[in-house]
Write a protein that holds these residues in place. Structure first.
Motif, PDB file in Angstrom:
ATOM      1  N   ALA A 172     -41.954  24.127  -0.198  1.00  0.00           N
ATOM      2  CA  ALA A 172     -41.582  22.764  -0.593  1.00  0.00           C
ATOM      3  C   ALA A 172     -42.735  22.115  -1.357  1.00  0.00           C
ATOM      4  CB  ALA A 172     -41.206  21.944   0.638  1.00  0.00           C
ATOM      5  N   ARG A 173     -43.934  22.263  -0.805  1.00  0.00           N
ATOM      6  CA  ARG A 173     -45.115  21.689  -1.465  1.00  0.00           C
ATOM      7  C   ARG A 173     -45.295  22.271  -2.863  1.00  0.00           C
ATOM      8  NH1 ARG A 173     -48.499  23.417   2.500  1.00  0.00           N
ATOM      9  NH2 ARG A 173     -47.840  22.200   4.267  1.00  0.00           N
ATOM     10  N   SER A 174     -45.146  23.593  -2.959  1.00  0.00           N
ATOM     11  CA  SER A 174     -45.380  24.248  -4.254  1.00  0.00           C
ATOM     12  C   SER A 174     -44.347  23.812  -5.288  1.00  0.00           C
ATOM     13  CB  SER A 174     -45.348  25.767  -4.093  1.00  0.00           C
ATOM     14  OG  SER A 174     -44.013  26.227  -4.051  1.00  0.00           O
ATOM     15  N   LEU A 175     -43.170  23.358  -4.821  1.00  0.00           N
ATOM     16  CA  LEU A 175     -42.126  22.908  -5.746  1.00  0.00           C
ATOM     17  C   LEU A 175     -42.184  21.396  -5.973  1.00  0.00           C
ATOM     18  CD1 LEU A 175     -39.098  25.042  -4.445  1.00  0.00           C
ATOM     19  CD2 LEU A 175     -40.612  25.505  -6.381  1.00  0.00           C
ATOM     20  N   GLY A 176     -43.242  20.794  -5.433  1.00  0.00           N
ATOM     21  CA  GLY A 176     -43.422  19.362  -5.642  1.00  0.00           C
ATOM     22  C   GLY A 176     -42.553  18.506  -4.748  1.00  0.00           C
ATOM     23  N   GLU A 177     -42.025  19.094  -3.649  1.00  0.00           N
ATOM     24  CA  GLU A 177     -41.192  18.334  -2.705  1.00  0.00           C
ATOM     25  C   GLU A 177     -42.049  17.897  -1.533  1.00  0.00           C
ATOM     26  OE1 GLU A 177     -38.056  17.589  -3.180  1.00  0.00           O
ATOM     27  OE2 GLU A 177     -37.828  18.772  -5.020  1.00  0.00           O
TER      28      GLU A 177
END
Ligand code: FAD
Length: 358
Positions: free
Chosen positions: A347-352
């Protein structure tokens, strides 16, 4: 063919694929799980008939919904398959099967996941393919000349086919112990192990092993010396059939033979044994061939990871292959913690915004 676009693709729909699916859903991410099997349950439907878990049902649960208790406390193969089947349905996890992923390739816009008839383009890929498809059989001199039957534990189902035969069970882990325990009641068995097998005390089951592993992880994270003993899943859990075999005196083992002959084996002292069948309980390797095009596989067929994320390909995570991809991550009890962390990282890596666990 035009690839289907997904933010996340999970390869493998066993317990690891379902666990990460649960957390990806909670994170509100668009994802799909691709599974080569024709039915739910991952590797479990292929296990032998009498296989028992090391831990009671409530300790063998995926996130969100505990495994229903079973009579006799330790669930069997079919209980696990029924649970995983119901789990998948309960959370309406988007598992597509059968889809065999043959290759994952790097593209500028994402990772291209190639199935035999379709392809997916994903910003993040989780490989959760387990190891059941890569059984390991060690090489012994003369093996090709041996006329008896050879079988890996992955292909073993039940003892009846070996009734009255002279059988070598090779391997000192839990598979070897459990298969020997039942075979020794109908066949003339010899247990062949590298070293003397270590049977854990009767009161130590999967719960204790998991608690010890957790204590060791905490100590490591906090820079303390671990208080818990270092026993791991490599030691033999004395599940009831193994206990009964021990009490019958059927768990005696001997060190490996030197070579095969057409009708049997030769031991280090020069003596010979006639053998009808050999059952190799010698483990598995992670099934990672589909990742070869990414150039991330090392000489041992593994991938260098940090917290489950491939060092050489930041859009790839590996899940459920053993401690190297998260402590106790190859178990039902252990997969939740790792899957939660991996989902957050994705999620973090996808900007979420990575939401917290259950
Ligand atoms: P799997 O269950 O192997 O699932 C992987 C899925 O990926 C499969 O459906 C497969 O078809 C699919 N797949 C593979 N390659 C591809 C591909 N290229 N494309 C698409 N799909 C693919 N575990 C416990 O938790 N508790 C226990 O008490 C326990 N006891 C055990 C006792 C014994 C004797 C043994 C041998 C194992 C035991 N295990 C236990 C371990 C457990 O069986 C495995 O660790 C577990 O099945 C791993 O789950 P997984 O989802 O990672 O992989």
């Amino acid at each position: 063919m035009t690839p289907v676009r997904r933010r996340v693709v999970v390869i493998g729909g066993g317990q690891s694929g379902l666990a990460i699916g649960y957390f990806l859903r909670r994170a509100g991410l668009d994802f799909e799980i691709l599974d080569a099997s024709g039915r739910p349950g991952g590797a479990w439907p292929a296990a032998w008939d009498s296989l028992r878990l090391f831990s009671p049902a409530q300790w063998s649960s995926l996130p969100g919904w505990p495994m229903p208790p079973v009579p006799g406390a330790y669930p069997g193969r079919d209980d696990v398959v029924a649970y995983l089947t119901a789990y998948e349905r309960r959370y309406a996890l988007p598992v597509r099967r059968p889809v065999e992923v043959v290759a994952v390739e790097a593209r500028a816009e994402g990772l291209l996941v190639r199935g035999t008839d379709a392809a997916w383009l994903a910003q993040a890929v989780v490989s959760a393919t387990g190891s059941w498809r890569r059984p390991v059989i060690p090489a012994y001199p003369g093996q090709e000349s041996f006329r008896g039957r050879q079988l890996h534990s992955a292909g073993y189902r039940a003892p009846e086919a070996f009734a009255g035969q002279r059988v070598l069970v090779v391997g000192g882990g839990n598979s070897g112990a459990q298969i020997l325990a039942e075979l020794s009641q109908v066949a003339m068995t010899t247990w062949v192990t590298e070293t003397e097998p270590r049977l854990l005390p009767d009161e130590v089951d999967g719960r204790v092993l998991f608690a010890r592993a957790t204590a060791r992880l905490r100590a490591q994270q906090e820079g303390r010396a671990p208080e818990a003993p270092a026993s791991g899943l490599g030691e033999v859990v004395a599940v009831p059939p193994v206990r009964a075999a021990r009490d019958r005196g059927a768990l005696r083992s001997r060190r490996p033979f030197l070579r095969f002959e057409p009708d049997g084996v030769v031991w280090p002292d020069g003596s010979r044994s006639a053998v009808d069948a050999v059952i190799w309980c010698t483990g598995f390797r992670p099934a990672l061939d589909h990742l070869a095009p990414l150039g991330v596989l090392d000489a041992a067929g593994r991938v260098a990871v940090r917290e489950g994320r491939a060092v050489g390909e930041p859009r790839l995570w590996l899940l459920g292959y053993g401690d190297w991809t998260g402590l106790a991550s190859a178990t039902l009890a252990g997969i939740t913690r790792t899957a939660r962390e991996v989902a957050k990282d994705i999620a973090r890596s996808l900007g979420e915004d990575p939401r917290d666990g259950p």
